[in-house]
Design an enzyme around this catalytic site. Structure first.
Site, PDB file in Angstrom:
ATOM      1  N   LYS A 269       0.876  -1.206  -0.062  1.00  0.00           N
ATOM      2  CA  LYS A 269      -0.080  -0.019  -0.221  1.00  0.00           C
ATOM      3  C   LYS A 269       1.009   1.171  -0.326  1.00  0.00           C
ATOM      4  O   LYS A 269       2.034   1.244   0.464  1.00  0.00           O
ATOM      5  CB  LYS A 269      -0.984   0.086   1.215  1.00  0.00           C
ATOM      6  CG  LYS A 269      -1.951  -0.813   1.269  1.00  0.00           C
ATOM      7  CD  LYS A 269      -2.918  -0.944   2.506  1.00  0.00           C
ATOM      8  CE  LYS A 269      -3.582  -2.014   2.677  1.00  0.00           C
ATOM      9  NZ  LYS A 269      -4.776  -1.645   1.789  1.00  0.00           N
ATOM     10  N   ARG A 343     -10.077 -11.448   1.903  1.00  0.00           N
ATOM     11  CA  ARG A 343     -11.058 -12.481   1.491  1.00  0.00           C
ATOM     12  C   ARG A 343     -10.200 -14.092   1.519  1.00  0.00           C
ATOM     13  O   ARG A 343     -10.992 -15.017   1.727  1.00  0.00           O
ATOM     14  CB  ARG A 343     -11.664 -12.229   0.011  1.00  0.00           C
ATOM     15  CG  ARG A 343     -10.381 -11.973  -1.027  1.00  0.00           C
ATOM     16  CD  ARG A 343     -10.732 -11.274  -2.265  1.00  0.00           C
ATOM     17  NE  ARG A 343     -10.793  -9.903  -1.857  1.00  0.00           N
ATOM     18  CZ  ARG A 343     -11.092  -8.915  -2.870  1.00  0.00           C
ATOM     19  NH1 ARG A 343     -11.351  -9.409  -4.091  1.00  0.00           N
ATOM     20  NH2 ARG A 343     -11.153  -7.363  -2.551  1.00  0.00           N
TER      21      ARG A 343
HETATM   22  N1  BES Z   1      -8.052  -3.746   4.513  1.00  0.00           N
HETATM   23  C1  BES Z   1      -8.171  -3.392   3.005  1.00  0.00           C
HETATM   24  C2  BES Z   1      -9.470  -2.652   2.826  1.00  0.00           C
HETATM   25  C3  BES Z   1      -9.829  -1.246   3.419  1.00  0.00           C
HETATM   26  C4  BES Z   1      -9.353  -0.193   2.784  1.00  0.00           C
HETATM   27  C5  BES Z   1      -9.985  -1.178   4.421  1.00  0.00           C
HETATM   28  C6  BES Z   1      -9.270   1.097   3.263  1.00  0.00           C
HETATM   29  C7  BES Z   1     -10.132   0.075   5.254  1.00  0.00           C
HETATM   30  C8  BES Z   1      -9.853   1.231   4.620  1.00  0.00           C
HETATM   31  C9  BES Z   1      -8.131  -4.876   2.173  1.00  0.00           C
HETATM   32  O1  BES Z   1      -7.445  -5.907   2.576  1.00  0.00           O
HETATM   33  C10 BES Z   1      -7.482  -4.159   0.853  1.00  0.00           C
HETATM   34  O2  BES Z   1      -6.491  -3.795   0.774  1.00  0.00           O
HETATM   35  N2  BES Z   1      -8.525  -4.377  -0.252  1.00  0.00           N
HETATM   36  C11 BES Z   1      -8.203  -3.768  -1.251  1.00  0.00           C
HETATM   37  C12 BES Z   1      -8.598  -4.661  -2.522  1.00  0.00           C
HETATM   38  C13 BES Z   1      -8.320  -4.709  -4.085  1.00  0.00           C
HETATM   39  C14 BES Z   1      -6.754  -4.961  -3.828  1.00  0.00           C
HETATM   40  C15 BES Z   1      -9.037  -5.450  -4.870  1.00  0.00           C
HETATM   41  C16 BES Z   1      -8.547  -2.538  -1.724  1.00  0.00           C
HETATM   42  O3  BES Z   1      -9.742  -2.106  -1.271  1.00  0.00           O
HETATM   43  O4  BES Z   1      -7.890  -1.513  -2.221  1.00  0.00           O
HETATM   44 ZN    ZN Z   2      -5.334  -5.675   1.790  1.00  0.00          ZN
END
Ligand code: BES
Ligand code: ZN
Ligand code: ZN
Length: 488
Positions: A269, A343
């Site tokens: 990230k 997931r």
């Molecule tokens: N934990 C994150 C989702 C999230 C984002 C929670 C912002 C709280 C605030 C999750 O694991 C994630 O990173 N999801 C990705 C999915 C994508 C790679 C398809 C996302 O939401 O960008």
């Molecule tokens: Zn994630």
């Protein structure tokens, strides 16, 4: 905080502050505090709009030292959800001034078991501050000590409502405390220790699946995520069993995503805002919080909580984009993005719940940023393969005052998750990200009635509200508890 029901007359209650709920479309009574509140209302200095407050000293004719006027908006629109907020406003208006005891009288439209419960719950949640790790600036702040609630009669119904409100408030604060713990202090093992302690205190049974056990079971999608971390993964299982279980009774599973820190892994990230990813275990915290209340409120249905817990890190042992892993269920998954890890850990936990004999599966997860794009920070999304279960959840959420909105789950969305090299891919491309995440989870529930709550937008509050501190919200503890207690 002591919360006491009293039948003392309002004017006779000695307290630091006597709170009066005021409506924008109803002038305060002319006799209240020598008519001063009515005068302020007439002059527009205190209008009674929601969450507005004013403190008057030495109110005439009252034994309380102060009068706290609390704006509640329009009288006809004053619901238990607003009452919950009013409870928070009362304590948060006083606590920063080191005023630590208050009283209030419930009457008219604010006097009912539901209203009392909501008020108490809001007050308990309202005093919570995520300041555990502050060592300075807390010395002169006293914490709220006493809340006296005056009612015409101490009926068993009101006594029970107070207990329920308090239990719900404390369960949320418990979850919020866990969510606010940083990733270095709250690892999966630490969360397991917390669960064990919770189980011992509230008489739940607790089982921890450790890494060797999960390897033996074949939790391949979960273990793939935890590979990059030095912190071992766990799956926490808490069981609540009522005194008598009817033949063929339903059995509810509450499953919560427990990523104690989500760096994204190799699909790392951006650093901006990454510190917030300590709240990626809010789903797990909410199922522990819900079990805390369920153990006390003792619903008729057995409830099993399952929290898969991992840390998602990059490193020389980390899972790579393109890796193919085999789930507990047997399906193979191509990991196209290591940041779609929630997931992956939930897949194994959902199958495990289904195979444990749970009849209905409900999970909560901070699963996608896309849910906040769709709904902002006000609503969580619900995704389900079973309309009756979804309706139960929506009904429970309305009573609980937590907003949840349903999303479509058409079969065609499954095509978005096609993989060239495995049974399914863990991401579905640019569009409908929250839905494809839910469709992925659905692959692993073995046809059981199931619903997924995406709480990424609602589990964390970026700015404090007049009734709630900034930080973790405790969402959806209240909905879970309501769902279980009204199941029968
Ligand atoms: N934990 C994150 C989702 C999230 C984002 C929670 C912002 C709280 C605030 C999750 O694991 C994630 O990173 N999801 C990705 C999915 C994508 C790679 C398809 C996302 O939401 O960008
Ligand atoms: Zn994630
Ligand atoms: Zn995550």
């Amino acid at each position: 905080m002591d919360i006491i029901l009293t039948t003392d007359k309002a004017l006779d209650i000695e307290s630091g502050a006597f709170a009066v709920l005021c409506f924008s479309d109803e002038a305060p009574g002319p006799d209240l505090a020598g008519g001063l509140p009515a005068e302020l209302h007439a002059r527009g200095e205190f209008t009674g709009k929601a969450h507005e407050t004013a403190i008057l000293h030495r109110p005439a004719g009252m034994k309380a030292e102060r009068l706290l006027l609390v704006g509640c908006g329009e009288k006809a629109r004053f619901t238990p959800a607003e009452m919950r907020k009013a409870g928070g406003v009362v304590v948060r208006a006083l606590q920063p001034k080191s005023l630590t005891d208050a009283a209030i009288r419930l009457k008219g439209n604010t006097l009912s078991a539901e209203m009392l419960s909501a008020f108490v719950e809001g007050a308990v949640a309202g005093i919570f501050e995520p300041d555990r790790h502050k060592t300075t600036g807390k010395e002169d702040k006293k914490s709220f000590a006493s809340l006296r609630i005056s009612v015409p009669e101490r009926t068993p119904e009101l006594v029970e409502a107070l207990r329920r409100g308090r239990t719900l408030g404390e369960a949320q604060n418990y979850a919020r405390t866990l969510v606010n713990e940083p990733g270095n202090l709250l690892t999966p093992l630490k969360l397991a220790a917390e669960a064990r302690q919770l189980a011992a205190e509230f008489n739940l049974s607790c089982e921890i699946l450790d890494e060797p056990r999960m390897r033996q079971l074949g939790f391949g999608t979960l273990l793939g995520v935890s590979m990059g971390s030095a912190e071992p993964p766990v799956t926490i299982i808490l069981r609540y069993t009522p005194e008598t279980v009817k033949e063929g009774s339903d059995h509810l599973a509450l499953i919560g995503k427990g990523v104690t820190f989500d760096t994204g892994g190799i699909s790392i990230k951006p650093s901006d805002g990454m510190e917030k990813m300590k709240y990626d275990m809010a789903g797990a915290a909410s199922v522990l919080g819900a079990m805390r209340a369920i153990a006390q409120l003792r619903p008729a249905i057995p409830v099993t909580a399952i929290a898969p817990c991992v840390e998602n890190m990059p490193g020389h042992k980390a899972q790579r984009p393109g890796d193919i892993v085999t789930s507990y269920q047997g399906k193979t998954v191509e990991v196209l993005n290591t940041d779609a890890e929630g997931r992956l850990i939930l897949a194994d936990a959902l199958t495990y719940a289904a195979r444990q004999g749970c009849t209905h599966l409900v999970n909560a997860a901070t699963l996608t940023g896309a849910i906040a794009v769709a709904l902002g920070h006000l609503y969580a999304g619900v995704f389900s393969n079973n309309d009756p279960l979804q309706q139960r959840i929506l009904a429970a959420s309305r009573t609980a005052g937590e907003r949840i909105w349903p999303f479509p789950m058409d079969e065609d969305y499954k095509e978005y998750l096609k993989s060239a090299f495995a049974d399914v891919a863990n991401i579905g491309g640019r569009w409908g990200g929250s839905i494809t995440a839910a469709k992925f989870l659905e692959e692993f529930v073995e046809g059981k009635p199931w619903a997924h709550l995406d709480i990424a937008g609602t589990a964390w509050l970026d700015e404090a509200k007049p009734f709630l501190a900034k930080g973790p919200t405790g969402f959806p503890v209240r909905t879970f508890v309501e769902l279980a207690t009204r199941w029968s």
